[in-house]
Design a protein around this motif. Structure first.
Motif, mmCIF file in Angstrom:
data_model
loop_
_atom_site.group_PDB
_atom_site.id
_atom_site.type_symbol
_atom_site.label_atom_id
_atom_site.label_comp_id
_atom_site.label_asym_id
_atom_site.label_seq_id
_atom_site.Cartn_x
_atom_site.Cartn_y
_atom_site.Cartn_z
ATOM 1 N N TRP A 1 -2.620 -3.544 7.475
ATOM 2 C CA TRP A 1 -3.434 -2.515 6.833
ATOM 3 C C TRP A 1 -3.318 -1.170 7.544
ATOM 4 O O TRP A 1 -4.084 -0.258 7.287
ATOM 5 N N ASP B 1 -4.297 3.107 10.209
ATOM 6 C CA ASP B 1 -5.236 2.758 9.143
ATOM 7 C C ASP B 1 -6.192 3.895 8.811
ATOM 8 O O ASP B 1 -6.809 3.904 7.744
ATOM 9 N N ILE C 1 0.834 -1.207 0.000
ATOM 10 C CA ILE C 1 0.000 0.000 0.000
ATOM 11 C C ILE C 1 0.866 1.254 0.000
ATOM 12 O O ILE C 1 0.352 2.359 -0.161
ATOM 13 N N TYR D 1 -6.347 2.817 -4.331
ATOM 14 C CA TYR D 1 -7.685 2.249 -4.485
ATOM 15 C C TYR D 1 -7.890 1.626 -5.868
ATOM 16 O O TYR D 1 -8.333 0.476 -5.972
ATOM 17 N N ASP E 1 2.757 -0.982 5.649
ATOM 18 C CA ASP E 1 1.736 -0.405 6.524
ATOM 19 C C ASP E 1 2.266 0.210 7.803
ATOM 20 O O ASP E 1 1.599 1.004 8.453
ATOM 21 N N THR F 1 -7.676 2.273 4.818
ATOM 22 C CA THR F 1 -7.783 0.893 4.350
ATOM 23 C C THR F 1 -9.104 0.222 4.724
ATOM 24 O O THR F 1 -9.528 -0.718 4.042
ATOM 25 N N TRP G 1 -4.187 5.685 6.177
ATOM 26 C CA TRP G 1 -4.130 4.834 4.976
ATOM 27 C C TRP G 1 -5.501 4.650 4.331
ATOM 28 O O TRP G 1 -5.596 4.269 3.158
ATOM 29 N N SER H 1 -1.010 -7.624 2.251
ATOM 30 C CA SER H 1 -0.663 -6.204 2.258
ATOM 31 C C SER H 1 0.665 -5.998 2.983
ATOM 32 O O SER H 1 1.065 -6.794 3.826
#
Length: 527
Positions: A300, A272, A191, A247, A267, A277, A275, A264
């Motif tokens: 995440w 989160d 990510i 995304y 992170d 997520t 992020w 994932s």
């Protein structure tokens, strides 16, 4: 009759609604989803780190070669000693062999994959006994192994394997080949892009400093206007990256390739909320074409081992006694991406890997064992050999691995002081021999590992039991209990003495041995 049909229709619709549960973008809702059963049954998977970093395939020993680009651009004034050393080693290597003006992006022309044969890879994975495969679709460098337009648009150049490099959809080719062998196919997805122009390195560092929550909340009055402007730009850059790169990429992978597992990463230094997520995962659970199959890990947002479908450790010890599926992931050497200076002494032996697998599975976990292919698309032969060796052992002992669960006691310990190991012990090596066949004086050791399927117990012995006798304590059996060794077509005699079961292995000669290193005793009807 009409009334009865109407009632049945209402019940059917209600049942359908129950089956098709809708998940909300919060952890209470997301964590209520049970991990699909195939994952805790699988036990053994293959991790693959492959990308532009495979071209130089280099780092100092004990570090990760896939961090090559990050190490090149490391600021030695802010780095810790380990990162500073890696920067010095890789910069020296890079300048000497490629030149100081040679950019990381220039490796695209040499990421040729000309010898990549996905069917050959899948055949090796099948022979290894792996039940799932996880490929790096995109690592932290942002380079995609599938034809993703967001990567190229955001980086301002061809930044995927179809528009550059091998000019091939590597994700598609391997996914199809792996599934043809009836193996689950998963995808690693970072990510975090280190150097995505939408969200600069300076903005990332500003947000990771921990000041974002403070500067936009209760202590906002203490922030200078210039700093506040800087923070606002950083937040806007992150939002642009999340919504215009992360995304779309995530959804494209899910819709186009339907991965059975999403691993994932990237992170760990931001929560989160930043992020974003949770909305992405709610979309996954509600809308993925294979939403009943897909599994996710716990990476995440900052704070692993808290949320997700299963928990992960990396070059670690795994877990014990938790009511959650989990997985330890590590390389055969000390790097995920291929490191060409690693030699035979840097690679785990067949015996070490089998001991690791048995130990992790006995505690309820999975092993995701990494390979690092070369830039030309070949898997180093030593890695192939290790995988085939594991597969040969699993051909005999797979019954005691696949689909098993942890016993109430994961192992039988000898008398003595049980050793305690640190995270460093597991990262730097894996003290698997010290806890089994080579204990320190006075320390206890594991005489066998246990796994279980309902009322059948499997005792996996690290090496051959002394004097051809295996003594198991604290087991309750009955007159229907049978004892045998997996791979040997004969029942074994046993006696019961003071609550101990003494199993006689003397009828098994050296020519009867079905495998190497670990031997599995199967005990049925254990109460």
């Amino acid at each position: 009759m009409k009334r009865a049909l109407l009632i049945l229709l209402v019940i059917s619709i209600g049942g359908l609604g129950f089956a098709q549960k809708s998940y909300e973008p919060n952890w209470e809702s997301l964590d209520s989803r049970e991990c699909p059963q195939w994952f805790p049954d699988a036990k053994f998977g293959i991790f693959i780190h492959w990308g532009l970093y495979s071209v130089p395939g280099y780092t100092n020993k004990g570090t990760y070669a896939e961090w090559y680009w990050n190490a090149l651009l490391e600021d030695p004034n802010t780095a810790n000693e380990k990162r500073k050393l890696r920067h010095e080693v890789i910069t020296s290597f890079h300048n000497k062999n490629y030149g100081a003006d040679f950019k990381y992006a220039d490796f695209r022309k040499d990421f040729t994959c000309e010898l990549f044969n996905p069917s050959e890879w899948a055949d090796i994975f099948k022979r290894s006994g792996a039940k799932y495969v996880v490929l790096t679709s995109k690592h932290h460098d942002g380079y995609c192994l599938w034809p993703n337009k967001e990567a190229s648009t955001s980086f301002g150049m061809a930044w995927n394997s179809v528009e550059s490099g091998p000019k091939r959809d590597l994700v598609r080719e391997l996914t199809d080949a792996v599934r043809d062998e009836d193996i689950k196919m998963g995808l690693y997805y970072s990510i975090w892009d280190w150097f995505n122009p939408y969200w600069t390195k300076q903005q990332q560092q500003l947000m990771s400093s921990g000041n974002m929550a403070v500067n936009f909340n209760e202590k906002a009055d203490k922030v200078t206007p210039a700093k506040k402007k800087e923070l606002k730009a950083a937040k806007e850059g992150l939002s642009k990256y999340v919504h215009e790169v992360m995304y779309p990429q995530f959804k494209e992978l899910v819709n186009e390739y339907q991965p059975s597992l999403l691993f994932s990463d990237g992170d760990w230094w931001m929560n989160d909320e930043l992020w974003e997520t949770k909305p992405m995962l709610a979309w996954l659970y509600n809308n993925a074409p294979n939403k009943d199959e897909v599994v996710i890990n716990d990476r995440w947002g900052k704070g692993r081992g808290q949320h997700g479908g299963y928990y992960t450790t990396e070059y670690g010890a795994g877990f014990e006694g938790i009511d959650k599926p989990w997985e330890e992931n590590r390389g055969i050497g000390m790097s995920f991406g291929v490191n060409r200076i690693e030699n035979i002494d840097d690679y785990r032996t067949e015996k070490e890997l089998l001991f690791m697998l048995a130990d992790l599975v006995s505690r309820g976990g999975n092993l995701l064992l990494n390979i690092g292919p070369n830039a030309d698309g070949t898997i180093p032969v030593i890695m192939q050999e290790r995988l085939i060796q594991i597969g040969n052992w699993l051909d005999v002992n797979g019954e005691a691995i696949y689909g098993t669960r942890a016993n109430s006691e994961s192992a039988q310990w000898s008398e003595g002081k049980r050793p305690v190991f640190s995270k460093h012990d597991f990262h730097a090596g894996f003290p698997i021999y010290e806890m089994t066949i080579a204990p320190k004086a006075g320390n206890a050791f594991k005489e066998c590992w246990y796994t279980r399927k309902e009322n059948t117990l499997y005792a996996l012995t690290p090496g051959w039991p002394k004097n051809n006798q295996l003594v198991l304590r604290n087991l309750s059996i009955n007159e229907n209990t049978k004892v045998s060794m997996l791979g040997v077509d004969k029942e074994l005699d046993y006696t019961i003495d003071n609550g101990q079961i003494q199993i006689d292995l003397s009828t098994i000669s050296i020519n009867d041995l079905p495998c190497n290193h670990i031997y599995t005793i199967k005990i049925t009807n254990v109460n």
